[in-house]
Scaffold this active site. Structure first.
Site, PDB file in Angstrom:
ATOM      1  N   LYS A  94      34.881  38.005  38.107  1.00 39.18           N
ATOM      2  CA  LYS A  94      35.382  36.746  38.684  1.00 39.18           C
ATOM      3  C   LYS A  94      36.811  36.927  39.185  1.00 39.18           C
ATOM      4  O   LYS A  94      37.481  37.912  38.833  1.00 39.18           O
ATOM      5  CB  LYS A  94      35.321  35.640  37.632  1.00 39.18           C
ATOM      6  CG  LYS A  94      36.239  35.892  36.435  1.00 39.18           C
ATOM      7  CD  LYS A  94      35.980  34.889  35.303  1.00 39.18           C
ATOM      8  CE  LYS A  94      36.905  35.165  34.130  1.00 39.18           C
ATOM      9  NZ  LYS A  94      36.535  34.365  32.936  1.00 39.18           N
ATOM     10  N   TYR A 124      70.359  35.181  43.972  1.00 43.02           N
ATOM     11  CA  TYR A 124      70.432  33.714  43.945  1.00 43.02           C
ATOM     12  C   TYR A 124      71.096  33.204  42.670  1.00 43.02           C
ATOM     13  O   TYR A 124      70.830  33.701  41.580  1.00 43.02           O
ATOM     14  CB  TYR A 124      69.028  33.109  44.050  1.00 43.02           C
ATOM     15  CG  TYR A 124      68.452  33.156  45.442  1.00 43.02           C
ATOM     16  CD1 TYR A 124      69.103  32.510  46.498  1.00 43.02           C
ATOM     17  CD2 TYR A 124      67.274  33.825  45.702  1.00 43.02           C
ATOM     18  CE1 TYR A 124      68.580  32.547  47.788  1.00 43.02           C
ATOM     19  CE2 TYR A 124      66.740  33.861  46.986  1.00 43.02           C
ATOM     20  CZ  TYR A 124      67.406  33.219  48.015  1.00 43.02           C
ATOM     21  OH  TYR A 124      66.888  33.255  49.285  1.00 43.02           O
TER      22      TYR A 124
HETATM   23  C1  LIG Z   1      36.399  35.230  31.822  1.00 43.38           C
HETATM   24  C2  LIG Z   1      35.178  35.174  30.972  1.00 43.38           C
HETATM   25  C3  LIG Z   1      34.686  36.339  30.354  1.00 43.38           C
HETATM   26  C4  LIG Z   1      35.473  37.633  30.322  1.00 43.38           C
HETATM   27  O1  LIG Z   1      36.525  37.473  29.406  1.00 43.38           O
HETATM   28  P1  LIG Z   1      37.571  38.625  29.055  1.00 43.38           P
HETATM   29  O2  LIG Z   1      38.411  38.042  27.987  1.00 43.38           O
HETATM   30  O3  LIG Z   1      38.339  38.885  30.300  1.00 43.38           O
HETATM   31  O4  LIG Z   1      36.799  39.817  28.619  1.00 43.38           O
HETATM   32  C5  LIG Z   1      33.454  36.257  29.706  1.00 43.38           C
HETATM   33  N1  LIG Z   1      32.773  35.084  29.649  1.00 43.38           N
HETATM   34  C6  LIG Z   1      33.237  33.951  30.194  1.00 43.38           C
HETATM   35  C7  LIG Z   1      32.445  32.706  30.081  1.00 43.38           C
HETATM   36  C8  LIG Z   1      34.459  33.945  30.862  1.00 43.38           C
HETATM   37  O5  LIG Z   1      34.930  32.802  31.399  1.00 43.38           O
END
Ligand SMILES: *Cc1c(COP(=O)(O)O)cnc(C)c1O
Length: 347
Positions: free
Chosen positions: A35, A244
């Site tokens: 994702k 800055y």
């Molecule tokens: C993002 C996510 C994962 C992966 O999690 P990590 O901590 O990055 O390994 C797995 N399952 C769901 C439902 C998630 O939202």
């Protein structure tokens, strides 16, 4: 080169996947979560490489991401959608053979009426209260769901990065209570849950951040290296300010290098006065504020002006930089700029 260079080691990602896969039994499949553009690293190249390494199941947050992953990996691997079947997603799901994880009775109605016979999974809430059906909702639709043969039933742990947190065992018990004895393929764990041990593994695991070299997978191989080009260097007299709001003032005769990357590139402004960059392993502190496109670095202790300075790599990983910024490795990764010159390596 005017823009900073981001090296992404695809073999290290595959090695991390193999290492996480090796922590579970042969009956447990290790999927890959890609994702948010594979945590900022590029879901196309990452998913393609992982599919070649043997990954058969991918997960993304939304259907549009799933379509991009399908284009990268071709037919074959399953692609699960955590947000389920949202209104307007039907054509995407059908066209790209995506598998929504249905989060509510309403999503289940939508899916079974729009695409009867198409694959789906179920997401249950075991206590995080973010996504998934509540126990009573599941009870109400369970018979209908089972008849339609779900591909997978899953839930997500809220506290798996802390092995001592009592919520881990509570969520495990809740998940078992909702799924024991149904004969369904089950998935509970992301990276942190894999490390909690076999009780948490079930049939499929869903690591994300561990693939990309982040905590809580402490022995992960580093995946990214970020090298920033020096635009110019200048000498300062004691008392001269930098940047800055003039928050840094030279305490001695100093030399400052200005490098080409800033908060617009994901080098968070909270790193102001806190980040360390490296010149072939020699630490050089950030002087003053992070600008939009530039950082100013105190290189007074170097023997010669560097051509580049490194902010992520062997000397400093994503979690070390995250600590300096007051955040987590996940946010460092997903903030990495589209402006970087990205090079995919298989060293
Ligand atoms: C993002 C996510 C994962 C992966 O999690 P990590 O901590 O990055 O390994 C797995 N399952 C769901 C439902 C998630 O939202």
């Amino acid at each position: 080169m005017g823009s900073a260079r981001l090296d992404i080691n695809l073999n290290a990602i595959a090695e991390n996947w193999r290492a996480l896969d090796g922590k579970t039994g042969t009956g447990t499949e290790t999927a890959a979560v890609v994702k948010a553009d594979a945590y900022g690293l590029g879901s196309g190249p990452v998913a393609r490489h992982l599919a070649a390494a043997g990954v058969r199941t991918f997960f993304v947050a939304v259907a549009e991401e799933g379509a991009a992953v399908r284009a990268a990996v071709g037919p074959g691997p399953a692609i699960g959608i955590f947000s389920g079947h949202m209104a307007g997603d039907t054509d995407l799901i059908a066209a790209h053979d995506l598998t929504p994880m249905l989060n509510s009775p309403a999503q289940m109605d939508r899916h079974l009426s729009a695409l009867p016979g198409a694959a789906f999974g179920i997401q249950l809430d075991s206590g995080m209260n973010r996504l998934g059906m509540e126990p009573a909702e599941w009870e109400a639709v369970k018979a209908r769901a089972l008849e339609a043969k779900p591909w997978l039933v899953m839930s997500h742990l809220a506290c798996a990065d802390d092995p001592d947190h009592p919520q881990n065992a509570q969520q495990l018990a809740a998940f078992r209570g909702m799924t024991d004895g149904l004969g369904l393929r089950r998935s509970l764990s992301a990276t942190g849950g894999i490390l909690l041990g076999p009780d948490y593994h079930f049939d499929v695991t869903r690591p994300g951040v561990g693939l990309y070299g982040g905590l809580p997978f402490a022995t992960a191989l580093p995946v990214v290296q970020l090298t920033l080009p020096v635009v110019q260097c200048r000498d300062l007299l004691p008392g001269e300010p930098v940047g800055y709001s003039a928050t840094w003032v030279a305490p001695r005769p100093s030399r400052i290098a200005t490098v080409a990357a800033g908060y617009a590139d994901g080098l968070l402004r909270s790193l102001s006065g806190k980040a360390t960059l490296f010149a072939k392993g020699t630490p050089c502190p950030l002087a003053g504020r992070v600008s939009m496109d530039l950082l100013t670095i105190d290189i007074s202790d170097l023997d010669e002006d560097p051509e580049t300075l490194e902010i992520l790599g062997p000397y400093q990983g994503i979690d070390a930089l995250a600590d300096a910024a007051g955040t987590i490795g996940y946010e460092i990764l997903t903030s990495l700029s589209a402006r970087y010159d990205r090079r995919y390596g298989t060293a």
